[in-house]
Design an enzyme around this catalytic site. Sequence first.
Site, PDB file in Angstrom:
ATOM      1  CG  HIS A  35      39.995  -7.631  86.996  1.00 52.54           C
ATOM      2  ND1 HIS A  35      38.682  -7.311  87.276  1.00 52.54           N
ATOM      3  CD2 HIS A  35      40.379  -8.540  87.921  1.00 52.54           C
ATOM      4  CE1 HIS A  35      38.295  -8.000  88.337  1.00 52.54           C
ATOM      5  NE2 HIS A  35      39.302  -8.739  88.757  1.00 52.54           N
ATOM      6  NE  ARG A  55      31.032 -13.893  51.271  1.00 47.92           N
ATOM      7  CZ  ARG A  55      30.552 -14.895  51.995  1.00 47.92           C
ATOM      8  NH1 ARG A  55      30.393 -16.081  51.427  1.00 47.92           N
ATOM      9  NH2 ARG A  55      30.237 -14.734  53.266  1.00 47.92           N
ATOM     10  CG  ASN A  68      23.829 -17.320  44.681  1.00 54.56           C
ATOM     11  OD1 ASN A  68      23.122 -18.292  44.921  1.00 54.56           O
ATOM     12  ND2 ASN A  68      24.434 -16.623  45.608  1.00 54.56           N
ATOM     13  CG  ASP A  69      26.634 -14.575  39.300  1.00 52.01           C
ATOM     14  OD1 ASP A  69      25.685 -13.786  39.171  1.00 52.01           O
ATOM     15  OD2 ASP A  69      27.712 -14.244  39.830  1.00 52.01           O
ATOM     16  CB  CYS A 112      31.096 -21.858  46.673  1.00 57.85           C
ATOM     17  SG  CYS A 112      31.263 -20.799  45.223  1.00 57.85           S
TER      18      CYS A 112
END
Length: 804
Positions: free
Chosen positions: A427, A517, A710-711, A758
């Site tokens: 409710h 991921r 990033n890497d 990405c």
Amino acid sequence: MSIQTNYIRWFNELTIEDVPLVGGKNASLGEMYRELTPQGVQIPNGFAVTAEAYRHLLEQAGAWQPLHQALDDLNPEDVVDLASRARKARDIIYAAPFPTDLENQILKAYAQLHQQYGDDMSVAVRSSATAEDLPTASFAGQQDTFLNIRGEFSLLDACKRCFASLFTDRAIHYRVDQGFDHFKLALSIGIMKMVRSDLKSSGVMFSLDTESGFSDVIFITGAYGLGENVVQGSVDPDEFYVHKPTFEQGHRAVLKRTLGAKKIKMVYSNGRTREPTQNLVTSAEERNHFCLNDQDVLTLADYAIKIENHYSAKAGQTKPMDIEWAKDGIDGILYIVQARPETVVSQLSGMVLEQYVLNSKATPVVTGHSVGSKIATGNARIIDNVRQLADFKAGDVLVADITTPDWEPVMKIASAIVTNRGGRTCHAAIISRELGVPAVVGCDNATTTLKNNAPITVSCAEGDNGKVYEGILDFEIKTTNLTGLKRPKTKIMLNIGNPELAFKTSFLPNDGVGLARMEFIITETIKAHPMALIHPERVQDNQEREQLAELTRNYATPEDFFIQRLSEGVGTIAAAFYPKPVVVRMSDFKTNEYATLLGGRWFEFDEPNPMIGFRGASRYTHPAYAEGFALECAAMKRVRDVMGLTNVILMIPFCRRVQEAKKVLDYMAQLGLTRGENGLEIYVMCEIPNNVILIDAFSEHFDGFSIGSNDLTQLTLGVDRDSAIVAEDFDERDAGVKAMIRLAVEGSKRNGKHCGLCGQAPSDYPEMADYLVEIGIDSMSLNPDTVLQTTQQVLETEKRLGRV
């Protein structure tokens, strides 16, 4: 001699056009009984006492004038006065005797129903208001329902109480709010065979996701016993999702499930006339198991799809439905006992995107199920009983064990609602959605943990888990008009890890998911190291072994637990964006991260630099992890082959050498994941300089590349991205890094392969997004909070380059 009026209509005589005669609930039951029973949807038989019977009862008793006197100068905001006048109105109806002709017709129809179902039959007596179940008003719980009614006296008494329930406090207040005239409404009654769900289970389902409005799923809730506990929010139910598009293609799989607490169940109370039902505490065995098996869930999904399709065809437009179901413990059949239009999400405009963002970080003091996606603040007002409602102030946060329809006048002025009990179809949830206020339900300890009159922040903007924080936290509301928003030629995809956010995130303008991921799902819903699940005997800590056993106790094997949890997490993301591509990266934990999972420390190595150590592809065929990777592959095979989510593209991270790529792909093929079979594509992360240098050779083995900026930055510049002391040297905009990215894009195009990016760069730096468009990248995958602004920027860059 006057012709006697017929006040009875059997379900097979009714259609949805009969709302003025028998109300929305009964008209819908009749429509389904006539039209959907032949399609295999099970509806218990019954009959309606028409709305004209209600008018006949009041006319014969001379009750109209007294009712006007009780209600005409009502002030609905005066809670005490409202309660007093409502009680007078109900007493007037209680005192009205049944006209003989009406009483005889009800009892004759009841006898016929007895002939069909036998002497053991009991009935449910349900209200059906003539303005009820219309698309813009829910009337959720506005009138009463009476269950397990046996015998003529009890039946007539229940009918009288049903008529009187048209004048409960909450029903009167709701009609004032909605602009309905009390004296232009009437109440029909539905009398139908009682489904013996007291011996099994029951619940509510919707043909869309109630929180996000995502329309490609069936959302099913259920608990043991009769359904009133689920509807009223007295119990935290089990939840299930089924994906409609793949179901209609013939795939039969539950997309996602959540085990509810189910602490009580409502059953028959033998021998008590006025109280035909009672609540019992469920056993530990019942709480630890789902109230439905997979076949039941799929049967209900089939019913829901047929019901939605039928009503949508009649309306000439998509008509999401709110459906009550019950499973009979005697005949084992699943029945539909009510269906009405879903009244909140389906009324929302789809062209304006509203995003609530919490700017402060804090630890929640109470958590539960989130309802909606908003954030609100206010003083906590703990309400233990109806008498305290008069003290409630506008803008307070209503905190209670549960809410009931009597509380709706106060709910209307609350900034948010927090309850101990209830699931997302209770409710409190239904009304908070209708009012547009956030609610956190099923918290268990809200009334004992929160301090009365203390300022709090209620957040439903962080996924399925609603959170309540102490104090007033800073938040903002981002509103975007999506009307006419153009799509760039460069594909704009999303980075996503949390399946709970997938349905809501899917409404952002996007071309799919560029990076899904796995790590979040493993950490949050599996919690254990896969090798510890396969080999618990190697875990040398007794407490950890007990935790592993507790996690997996309801599954045939620990391996099944891992496969089901991972496949349902990934499947939820894939379903949210179906049929757009969803690129799922296989696990990319470092050894130090894997070691933090339950049982993980017994299977991982202590490495001085895990960032460039035993991670990614090197793990997948190594004896230390090959069995764990096999579970990942089994889960992905289930997503694609069993769930039918063939939009999933798999991606291999941190693949150092071409020989390593061949080895991993051969192993995946042995495990049933072969490139090209059932349309399977496999990408590789392009995040090591060797991937760029040997891109032609890697192209022979993969269908596409996703640049992990990033890497790639870390390894191009020789900077450990976990090291604070050299952090300022980490910059994706460095000329050398940009050259690496350009060579990767050129190499992909040369080999006719997809190339996307990405990493964090285009989300953080607008100039990197410009650069990626300039060098002709196929797609960029962004964090959801930067999608809209980056899309606008990409459009401008493409216009500048003459690509529009």
